[in-house]
Design a protein around this motif. Structure first.
Motif, PDB file in Angstrom:
ATOM      1  N   UNK A 295       0.766  -1.236   0.014  1.00  0.00           N
ATOM      2  CA  UNK A 295      -0.006  -0.046  -0.082  1.00  0.00           C
ATOM      3  C   UNK A 295       0.868   1.138   0.041  1.00  0.00           C
ATOM      4  N   UNK A 296       0.579   2.106  -0.955  1.00  0.00           N
ATOM      5  CA  UNK A 296       1.161   3.551  -0.977  1.00  0.00           C
ATOM      6  C   UNK A 296       0.123   4.247  -0.264  1.00  0.00           C
ATOM      7  N   UNK A 297       0.103   4.938   0.821  1.00  0.00           N
ATOM      8  CA  UNK A 297      -0.962   5.597   1.384  1.00  0.00           C
ATOM      9  C   UNK A 297      -1.422   6.730   0.912  1.00  0.00           C
ATOM     10  N   UNK A 298      -0.743   7.468  -0.285  1.00  0.00           N
ATOM     11  CA  UNK A 298      -1.062   8.764  -0.746  1.00  0.00           C
ATOM     12  C   UNK A 298      -0.516   8.562  -2.135  1.00  0.00           C
ATOM     13  N   UNK A 299      -1.590   8.063  -2.973  1.00  0.00           N
ATOM     14  CA  UNK A 299      -1.346   7.906  -4.369  1.00  0.00           C
ATOM     15  C   UNK A 299      -2.084   8.852  -5.149  1.00  0.00           C
ATOM     16  N   UNK A 300      -3.541   8.592  -5.447  1.00  0.00           N
ATOM     17  CA  UNK A 300      -4.372   9.638  -5.833  1.00  0.00           C
ATOM     18  C   UNK A 300      -4.307  10.885  -5.045  1.00  0.00           C
ATOM     19  N   UNK A 301      -4.528  10.654  -3.544  1.00  0.00           N
ATOM     20  CA  UNK A 301      -4.220  11.708  -2.881  1.00  0.00           C
ATOM     21  C   UNK A 301      -3.258  12.762  -3.028  1.00  0.00           C
ATOM     22  N   UNK A 302      -1.772  12.051  -3.271  1.00  0.00           N
ATOM     23  CA  UNK A 302      -0.986  13.075  -3.547  1.00  0.00           C
ATOM     24  C   UNK A 302      -1.076  13.817  -5.013  1.00  0.00           C
ATOM     25  N   UNK A 303      -1.806  13.315  -5.777  1.00  0.00           N
ATOM     26  CA  UNK A 303      -1.955  13.931  -7.221  1.00  0.00           C
ATOM     27  C   UNK A 303      -3.388  14.976  -6.673  1.00  0.00           C
ATOM     28  N   UNK A 304      -4.199  14.501  -6.067  1.00  0.00           N
ATOM     29  CA  UNK A 304      -5.365  15.352  -5.556  1.00  0.00           C
ATOM     30  C   UNK A 304      -4.567  16.776  -4.957  1.00  0.00           C
ATOM     31  N   UNK A 379       4.992   2.497  -5.860  1.00  0.00           N
ATOM     32  CA  UNK A 379       4.168   1.400  -6.036  1.00  0.00           C
ATOM     33  C   UNK A 379       4.986   0.196  -6.572  1.00  0.00           C
ATOM     34  N   UNK A 380       6.084   0.669  -7.298  1.00  0.00           N
ATOM     35  CA  UNK A 380       7.271  -0.349  -7.594  1.00  0.00           C
ATOM     36  C   UNK A 380       7.869  -0.888  -6.380  1.00  0.00           C
ATOM     37  N   UNK A 381       7.954  -0.088  -5.112  1.00  0.00           N
ATOM     38  CA  UNK A 381       8.588  -0.814  -4.085  1.00  0.00           C
ATOM     39  C   UNK A 381       7.815  -2.135  -3.578  1.00  0.00           C
ATOM     40  N   UNK A 382       6.483  -2.071  -3.572  1.00  0.00           N
ATOM     41  CA  UNK A 382       5.880  -3.314  -3.375  1.00  0.00           C
ATOM     42  C   UNK A 382       5.839  -4.372  -4.619  1.00  0.00           C
ATOM     43  N   UNK A 383       5.977  -4.029  -5.766  1.00  0.00           N
ATOM     44  CA  UNK A 383       5.936  -4.973  -6.704  1.00  0.00           C
ATOM     45  C   UNK A 383       7.300  -5.781  -6.540  1.00  0.00           C
ATOM     46  N   UNK A 384       8.255  -5.020  -6.390  1.00  0.00           N
ATOM     47  CA  UNK A 384       9.723  -5.646  -6.264  1.00  0.00           C
ATOM     48  C   UNK A 384       9.677  -6.662  -5.161  1.00  0.00           C
ATOM     49  N   UNK A 385       9.064  -6.137  -3.989  1.00  0.00           N
ATOM     50  CA  UNK A 385       8.970  -7.303  -3.035  1.00  0.00           C
ATOM     51  C   UNK A 385       8.663  -8.495  -3.372  1.00  0.00           C
ATOM     52  N   UNK A 386       7.410  -8.319  -3.989  1.00  0.00           N
ATOM     53  CA  UNK A 386       6.661  -9.465  -4.395  1.00  0.00           C
ATOM     54  C   UNK A 386       7.426 -10.503  -5.160  1.00  0.00           C
ATOM     55  N   UNK A 387       8.046  -9.782  -6.507  1.00  0.00           N
ATOM     56  CA  UNK A 387       8.996 -10.542  -7.206  1.00  0.00           C
ATOM     57  C   UNK A 387      10.054 -11.108  -6.664  1.00  0.00           C
ATOM     58  N   UNK A 388      10.773 -10.420  -5.775  1.00  0.00           N
ATOM     59  CA  UNK A 388      12.083 -11.108  -5.065  1.00  0.00           C
ATOM     60  C   UNK A 388      11.574 -12.163  -4.024  1.00  0.00           C
ATOM     61  N   UNK A 389      10.340 -11.997  -3.519  1.00  0.00           N
ATOM     62  CA  UNK A 389      10.122 -13.294  -2.533  1.00  0.00           C
ATOM     63  C   UNK A 389       9.806 -14.337  -3.389  1.00  0.00           C
ATOM     64  N   UNK A 390       9.028 -14.421  -4.560  1.00  0.00           N
ATOM     65  CA  UNK A 390       8.469 -15.220  -5.359  1.00  0.00           C
ATOM     66  C   UNK A 390       9.485 -15.795  -6.427  1.00  0.00           C
TER      67      UNK A 390
END
Length: 501
Positions: A295-304, A379-390
């Motif tokens: 989770x990125x807490x402020x994605x669209x929220x940052x853009x808004x 968001x890539x932070x999360x994706x990289x964790x998933x791919x590295x673990x799997x």
């Protein structure tokens, strides 16, 4: 033709999606409601506002669809996760529901981790955070002991709607996984955790699969909305789990990127995976499966925030019109989207956002692009964790939310994630997943692959990584990742200083 109804209980509104059994939308209706904030950090709702909203939606559907009362075959739910609903012996609420975004429970989270330590992660797949349900239970025990003595059942928001429709108390694994009380591997309430925190097993609802039937509509409900046939009601799923089903996240080859107010990266997990608490890990709506979530807490929220603060009255289309002409990496300008703290991978409520590398060459279009890049890096932070673990790479990613509507953002995601990006023909959100659960539960489909192929459709256009951009972004991302450590100490001092003021 038979109908299925997906009911999505959100934080600010309830949406009903009526679909045919072969996956076509008949009608959608919604009803809005507010949030109560009686004290700083408190976020509550009275459960009756949910049933009032449901009644409004059912009334509108029955008025506008002539054969609603004779063709409706099944109902299921998606709903906001973690929020605590407490009932007395008559199944009536004895306290306002404490919502997922309530942050009163920091002390209780510390207590949970002090008592359970790594054992909590082993059993539940998660660490204690304010959003989860168990800290709210502890807060109620400690701060409202007279209320707690009246509690005979606890449940989650969407399950309160199931109670209203059927008279039965249930929950299912995907929502139960967000309570910090479920043994996610054994698919049962954890006696160890319940005993540690004085939670009687008797107050925990019966568990079932998301596609499990929890009852049929009561005669009272049928009469109220002109329904004449027996309608089966199925348990449903937590909103993120239902949304994952609704985009076709049913195998490991694809991942989900969602850019709403917060940003979410989700991955299908066929078995338990050890992310060591860096990601959320929950049971899926797919029987026997799981999903991981960053989770990125402020994605669209940052853009808004950026639009409202620096947009000078521009709408999003105008604000982002020139980002495609700005060079990859925004000519050395970086943005960290930590404006409300961050979840994955830092779990830091005191970190704050920053623009780094500002120079005289930067114009508004650079700032606009850097905000989008910063969100995507997070968001890539999360994706990289998933791919590295799997130890494997996603073949493609499904993009939903506001970012999926913008070709420049889609190409940016393809380049930063180094992955093919696809998007849905029409986005219906978690409510579509709820419809799919009802259709599967009714026996209209033999397997999930057939169900998904019928209900979920993707645009033919795909966005593929541009090798030159991928290489440049890899260098920029490695620099961007240093920003957290470089700014954390300063952010924490500023937050503490502001709290003293």
């Amino acid at each position: 033709m038979k109908y299925v109804l997906g009911i999505d209980l959100g934080t600010s509104s309830l949406k009903g999606i009526l679909m045919t059994s072969d996956g076509n939308v008949v009608l959608t209706k919604s009803a809005s409601y507010g949030i109560d904030n009686p004290k700083q950090g408190f976020s509550e709702q009275r459960p009756e506002i949910w049933t009032n909203a449901l009644e409004k939606v059912l009334t509108e559907l029955s008025k506008n669809v002539t054969d609603f009362g004779t063709a409706l075959a099944g109902i299921s739910f998606s709903g906001q996760m973690h929020s605590l609903v407490v009932l007395d012996e008559n199944n009536l609420p004895v306290y306002p529901a404490i919502l997922w975004n309530d942050v009163r429970t920091s002390a209780q989270c510390k207590e949970i981790m002090d008592k359970m330590g790594s054992r909590l992660l082993e059993i539940t797949g998660n660490i204690a955070l304010e959003g989860f349900t168990l800290p709210k239970i502890l807060w109620l025990q400690e701060n409202e002991p007279e209320v707690w003595t009246k509690v005979k059942k606890i449940m989650l928001p969407k399950d309160y709607l199931g109670l209203y429709l059927t008279g039965n108390v249930h929950t299912e694994y995907s929502d139960a996984a967000g309570t910090l009380l479920l043994d996610i591997e054994k698919h049962e309430w954890s006696k160890e955790i319940a005993k540690t925190f004085n939670v009687s097993m008797e107050i925990l609802p019966e568990l079932t699969e998301s596609v499990g039937q929890i009852g049929v509509l009561t005669e009272e409900v049928k009469a109220k909305f002109g329904i004449t046939t027996e309608v089966k009601v199925f348990a449903g799923g937590a909103d993120n789990a239902a949304a994952a089903l609704g985009v076709g996240l049913i195998n490991e080859e694809v991942g989900l990127i969602s850019m709403g107010t917060s940003g979410v990266v989700s991955s299908f997990e066929p078995k338990i995976a050890d992310y060591k608490g860096k990601l959320h890990f929950f049971n899926h709506t797919v029987p026997g499966a799981y999903y991981s979530m960053g989770v990125t807490l402020a994605a669209g929220n940052s853009l808004n925030w950026y639009k409202e603060t620096f947009g000078h009255g521009l709408d999003f289309a105008e604000l982002l019109a020139d980002v495609g002409s700005v060079a990859v990496g925004s000519d050395g300008l970086l943005f960290t989207p930590y404006i409300v703290g961050e979840r994955t991978p830092h779990f830091d409520s005191k970190i704050r956002g920053a623009f780094l590398g500002i120079s005289a060459v930067h114009e508004q279009s650079h700032f606009s692009r850097s905000v989008l890049e910063g969100i995507t890096f997070s968001l890539r932070d999360s994706k990289d964790i998933m791919e590295a673990t799997k130890a494997k790479k996603f073949k493609r990613l499904i993009s939903v939310g506001g970012g999926a509507q913008n070709p420049d953002i889609m190409q940016m995601q393809a380049d930063i994630f180094d992955s093919e990006m696809i998007r849905l023909t029409v986005e219906q959100g978690p409510g579509l997943g709820a419809c799919m659960i009802a259709a599967f539960g009714c026996g209209f489909y033999e397997n999930l692959e057939e169900l998904t192929a019928t209900f979920v459709h993707y645009q033919s256009e795909t966005f593929t990584p541009i090798a030159e951009n991928v290489a440049k972004y890899e260098k920029v991302y490695q620099i961007w990742k240093q920003a957290y450590q470089a700014t954390a100490g300063i952010s924490h001092q500023l937050v503490d200083l502001n709290d003293e003021a």
